[in-house]
Design a protein around this motif. Structure first.
Motif, PDB file in Angstrom:
ATOM      1  N   THR A 136     -28.044 -45.639 -20.859  1.00  0.00           N
ATOM      2  CA  THR A 136     -27.276 -45.708 -22.103  1.00  0.00           C
ATOM      3  C   THR A 136     -26.534 -44.388 -22.308  1.00  0.00           C
ATOM      4  N   VAL A 137     -25.330 -44.499 -22.891  1.00  0.00           N
ATOM      5  CA  VAL A 137     -24.465 -43.330 -22.984  1.00  0.00           C
ATOM      6  C   VAL A 137     -23.529 -43.477 -24.186  1.00  0.00           C
ATOM      7  N   ASP A 138     -23.095 -42.367 -24.735  1.00  0.00           N
ATOM      8  CA  ASP A 138     -22.116 -42.382 -25.817  1.00  0.00           C
ATOM      9  C   ASP A 138     -20.803 -42.951 -25.263  1.00  0.00           C
ATOM     10  N   PRO A 139     -20.332 -44.108 -25.770  1.00  0.00           N
ATOM     11  CA  PRO A 139     -19.143 -44.748 -25.178  1.00  0.00           C
ATOM     12  C   PRO A 139     -17.850 -43.973 -25.400  1.00  0.00           C
ATOM     13  N   LEU A 140     -17.860 -43.015 -26.319  1.00  0.00           N
ATOM     14  CA  LEU A 140     -16.657 -42.238 -26.598  1.00  0.00           C
ATOM     15  C   LEU A 140     -16.641 -40.889 -25.890  1.00  0.00           C
ATOM     16  N   ASN A 141     -17.719 -40.595 -25.171  1.00  0.00           N
ATOM     17  CA  ASN A 141     -17.819 -39.334 -24.433  1.00  0.00           C
ATOM     18  C   ASN A 141     -17.535 -39.612 -22.957  1.00  0.00           C
ATOM     19  N   LEU A 142     -16.279 -39.403 -22.554  1.00  0.00           N
ATOM     20  CA  LEU A 142     -15.876 -39.767 -21.191  1.00  0.00           C
ATOM     21  C   LEU A 142     -16.632 -38.962 -20.136  1.00  0.00           C
ATOM     22  N   ASP A 143     -16.935 -37.697 -20.421  1.00  0.00           N
ATOM     23  CA  ASP A 143     -17.705 -36.890 -19.468  1.00  0.00           C
ATOM     24  C   ASP A 143     -19.077 -37.522 -19.232  1.00  0.00           C
ATOM     25  N   ALA A 144     -19.721 -37.924 -20.335  1.00  0.00           N
ATOM     26  CA  ALA A 144     -21.058 -38.519 -20.223  1.00  0.00           C
ATOM     27  C   ALA A 144     -21.007 -39.854 -19.486  1.00  0.00           C
ATOM     28  N   VAL A 145     -19.960 -40.642 -19.766  1.00  0.00           N
ATOM     29  CA  VAL A 145     -19.819 -41.932 -19.080  1.00  0.00           C
ATOM     30  C   VAL A 145     -19.614 -41.710 -17.583  1.00  0.00           C
ATOM     31  N   ALA A 146     -18.713 -40.802 -17.240  1.00  0.00           N
ATOM     32  CA  ALA A 146     -18.436 -40.522 -15.820  1.00  0.00           C
ATOM     33  C   ALA A 146     -19.692 -40.035 -15.105  1.00  0.00           C
ATOM     34  N   ASP A 147     -20.454 -39.149 -15.735  1.00  0.00           N
ATOM     35  CA  ASP A 147     -21.693 -38.649 -15.129  1.00  0.00           C
ATOM     36  C   ASP A 147     -22.694 -39.785 -14.928  1.00  0.00           C
ATOM     37  N   ALA A 148     -22.778 -40.692 -15.899  1.00  0.00           N
ATOM     38  CA  ALA A 148     -23.719 -41.814 -15.798  1.00  0.00           C
ATOM     39  C   ALA A 148     -23.328 -42.752 -14.658  1.00  0.00           C
ATOM     40  N   VAL A 149     -22.024 -42.976 -14.487  1.00  0.00           N
ATOM     41  CA  VAL A 149     -21.557 -43.838 -13.397  1.00  0.00           C
ATOM     42  C   VAL A 149     -21.893 -43.210 -12.050  1.00  0.00           C
ATOM     43  N   VAL A 150     -21.638 -41.914 -11.903  1.00  0.00           N
ATOM     44  CA  VAL A 150     -21.957 -41.216 -10.652  1.00  0.00           C
ATOM     45  C   VAL A 150     -23.456 -41.301 -10.369  1.00  0.00           C
ATOM     46  N   GLU A 151     -24.263 -41.078 -11.398  1.00  0.00           N
ATOM     47  CA  GLU A 151     -25.713 -41.167 -11.237  1.00  0.00           C
ATOM     48  C   GLU A 151     -26.120 -42.562 -10.763  1.00  0.00           C
ATOM     49  N   SER A 152     -25.485 -43.600 -11.332  1.00  0.00           N
ATOM     50  CA  SER A 152     -25.812 -44.976 -10.956  1.00  0.00           C
ATOM     51  C   SER A 152     -25.361 -45.303  -9.535  1.00  0.00           C
ATOM     52  N   VAL A 153     -24.162 -44.838  -9.177  1.00  0.00           N
ATOM     53  CA  VAL A 153     -23.654 -45.076  -7.817  1.00  0.00           C
ATOM     54  C   VAL A 153     -24.597 -44.473  -6.784  1.00  0.00           C
ATOM     55  N   GLU A 154     -25.128 -43.310  -7.099  1.00  0.00           N
ATOM     56  CA  GLU A 154     -25.999 -42.606  -6.143  1.00  0.00           C
ATOM     57  C   GLU A 154     -27.437 -43.090  -6.183  1.00  0.00           C
ATOM     58  N   ASN A 155     -27.766 -43.963  -7.146  1.00  0.00           N
ATOM     59  CA  ASN A 155     -29.141 -44.446  -7.288  1.00  0.00           C
ATOM     60  C   ASN A 155     -29.413 -45.579  -6.307  1.00  0.00           C
ATOM     61  N   THR A 156     -30.171 -45.303  -5.279  1.00  0.00           N
ATOM     62  CA  THR A 156     -30.529 -46.331  -4.284  1.00  0.00           C
ATOM     63  C   THR A 156     -32.013 -46.689  -4.356  1.00  0.00           C
ATOM     64  N   ASP A 157     -32.677 -46.282  -5.417  1.00  0.00           N
ATOM     65  CA  ASP A 157     -34.109 -46.540  -5.591  1.00  0.00           C
ATOM     66  C   ASP A 157     -34.328 -48.008  -5.967  1.00  0.00           C
ATOM     67  N   ARG A 158     -34.927 -48.780  -5.068  1.00  0.00           N
ATOM     68  CA  ARG A 158     -35.156 -50.196  -5.337  1.00  0.00           C
ATOM     69  C   ARG A 158     -36.518 -50.454  -5.977  1.00  0.00           C
ATOM     70  N   SER A 159     -37.278 -49.398  -6.239  1.00  0.00           N
ATOM     71  CA  SER A 159     -38.582 -49.599  -6.877  1.00  0.00           C
ATOM     72  C   SER A 159     -38.410 -50.139  -8.294  1.00  0.00           C
ATOM     73  N   ARG A 160     -37.213 -49.964  -8.862  1.00  0.00           N
ATOM     74  CA  ARG A 160     -36.980 -50.442 -10.222  1.00  0.00           C
ATOM     75  C   ARG A 160     -36.819 -51.963 -10.282  1.00  0.00           C
ATOM     76  N   ASP A 161     -36.733 -52.635  -9.120  1.00  0.00           N
ATOM     77  CA  ASP A 161     -36.563 -54.094  -9.118  1.00  0.00           C
ATOM     78  C   ASP A 161     -37.689 -54.788  -9.871  1.00  0.00           C
ATOM     79  N   GLU A 162     -38.915 -54.297  -9.710  1.00  0.00           N
ATOM     80  CA  GLU A 162     -40.053 -54.888 -10.414  1.00  0.00           C
ATOM     81  C   GLU A 162     -39.957 -54.633 -11.911  1.00  0.00           C
TER      82      GLU A 162
END
Length: 368
Positions: A318-344
């Protein structure tokens, strides 16, 4: 018990229509449901539940004013004619007449939370007339999140005992991760990119904040932090022309794809292949797309406002939708997230949105 349902859900089966269909298709009691929908919408309303009957009326699904008038002034008499015990209205309406106990589903009060969402006349109509009159005249109100429940109690002064939260659900048989090769084939057939961020929903401005997704994408491209494209999947809504004009002038316009309406198969392929699903609405009563995206295995970034933190729990960012820096950082974090343990964790989270359980809660409202 016989329950007659007003089945006008707009021009296409989207969130409100899908919610209604899944609720009725999964009820297990002997209640009889008769749903009245537009003649030109009947082929879209298909039910496996033998206790649901579809009937039609002659107002086109494209005539929003005609449908409002029909629901307000004709539907109450249809309920009488059918000798129904109760009535259900699942979409925005003006409840003036009722001859049987009437349950209304109020999905959200966006008009109280996003001041520029509608024209001044429409804002007045909804906030001063339709919303308060309908809420007060309804015998019970179903809403789709704790956030919407709080809004209805706050803005419309409705006692909590008159409100029941029944979440929107997700059909896990339909919305699940698609085979990669099949998904790639669908994207290729439509000429869509294979490496992309995704937004799915009505393309409007400012409410759904599709513009925020576009600007965050531009920032990522400008800073060389993402090499793929952006796909915006959905029908045009209020303020679409503003979004379209902005994209035409963007230096990244060739990397931004508007799909228009997509089939369920196309939508599932998009959810299954996207790098990140971004849903930065300024306000949502619930927010079905992030739930569908999670069910299809997508990494999800959503707004930290209204109901969306409730919807994604601890399995989305979750991120402040009006904070573009925070949104961009969250997207980068998600793109780099390859941890499949969260599937459960996702599987456990989605159990809360099982249609069988939600339909059981839905029927309790009519039994009380």
């Amino acid at each position: 018990m016989k329950i007659v349902v007003s089945g006008y859900v707009g021009k296409k089966i989207t969130g409100i229509g899908r919610n209604l269909m899944c609720l009725l298709d999964n009820v297990s009691s002997d209640n009889k449901y008769i749903i009245y929908t537009n003649e030109d919408m009947k082929d879209d309303f298909k039910f496996n539940n033998p206790n649901v009957t579809v009937k039609t009326y002659k107002v086109s699904k494209t005539d929003s004013l005609g449908n409002l008038l029909w629901t307000t002034f004709v539907f109450p008499f249809v309920v009488l004619k059918e000798k129904a015990d109760k009535a259900l209205i699942p979409n925005f309406t003006l409840l003036l007449l009722k001859f049987r106990p009437t349950v209304v589903i109020m999905h959200d009060l966006i008009e109280f939370n996003v001041p520029d969402k509608f024209s001044q006349k429409k804002m007045f109509y909804r906030t001063k007339l339709a919303d308060p009159i309908t809420a007060k005249r309804a015998d019970h109100i179903i809403t789709v999140s704790e956030n919407s429940k709080r809004d209805i109690a706050k803005f419309l002064k409705i006692p909590e005992k008159k409100l029941t939260v029944i979440y929107n659900g997700v059909d896990k048989k339909k919305f699940s991760k698609m085979n990669s090769k099949i998904a790639e084939s669908i994207l290729e057939k439509r000429g869509w990119p294979q490496d992309f961020l995704l937004y799915a929903g009505t393309i409007d401005h400012p409410g759904k904040n599709a513009m925020g997704v576009i600007k965050a994408f531009e920032k990522l491209k400008d800073e060389n932090k993402y090499s793929g494209s952006l796909i915006l999947a959905g029908m045009p809504g209020s303020g679409y022309d503003i979004v379209e004009d902005y994209v035409k002038k963007s230096k990244w316009s060739k990397e931004i794809v508007f799909t228009g309406f997509v089939t369920d198969e196309e939508l599932i392929s998009l959810y299954s292949k996207c790098k990140v699903f971004c849903f930065l609405s300024l306000y949502e009563g619930f927010g079905i797309p992030p739930l569908e995206a999670l069910a299809c295995g997508a990494n999800v970034v959503v707004s930290n406002s209204s109901s969306l933190p409730e919807v994604v729990g601890n399995v989305g960012i979750t991120v402040d939708p009006l904070n573009l820096d925070a949104v961009a950082d969250a997207v980068v974090e998600s793109v780099e997230n390859t941890d499949r343990s969260r599937d459960e964790d996702i599987k456990r989270h989605l159990k809360k949105y099982d249609w069988k359980n939600l339909s059981r809660d839905f029927e309790k409202v009519f039994d009380d």
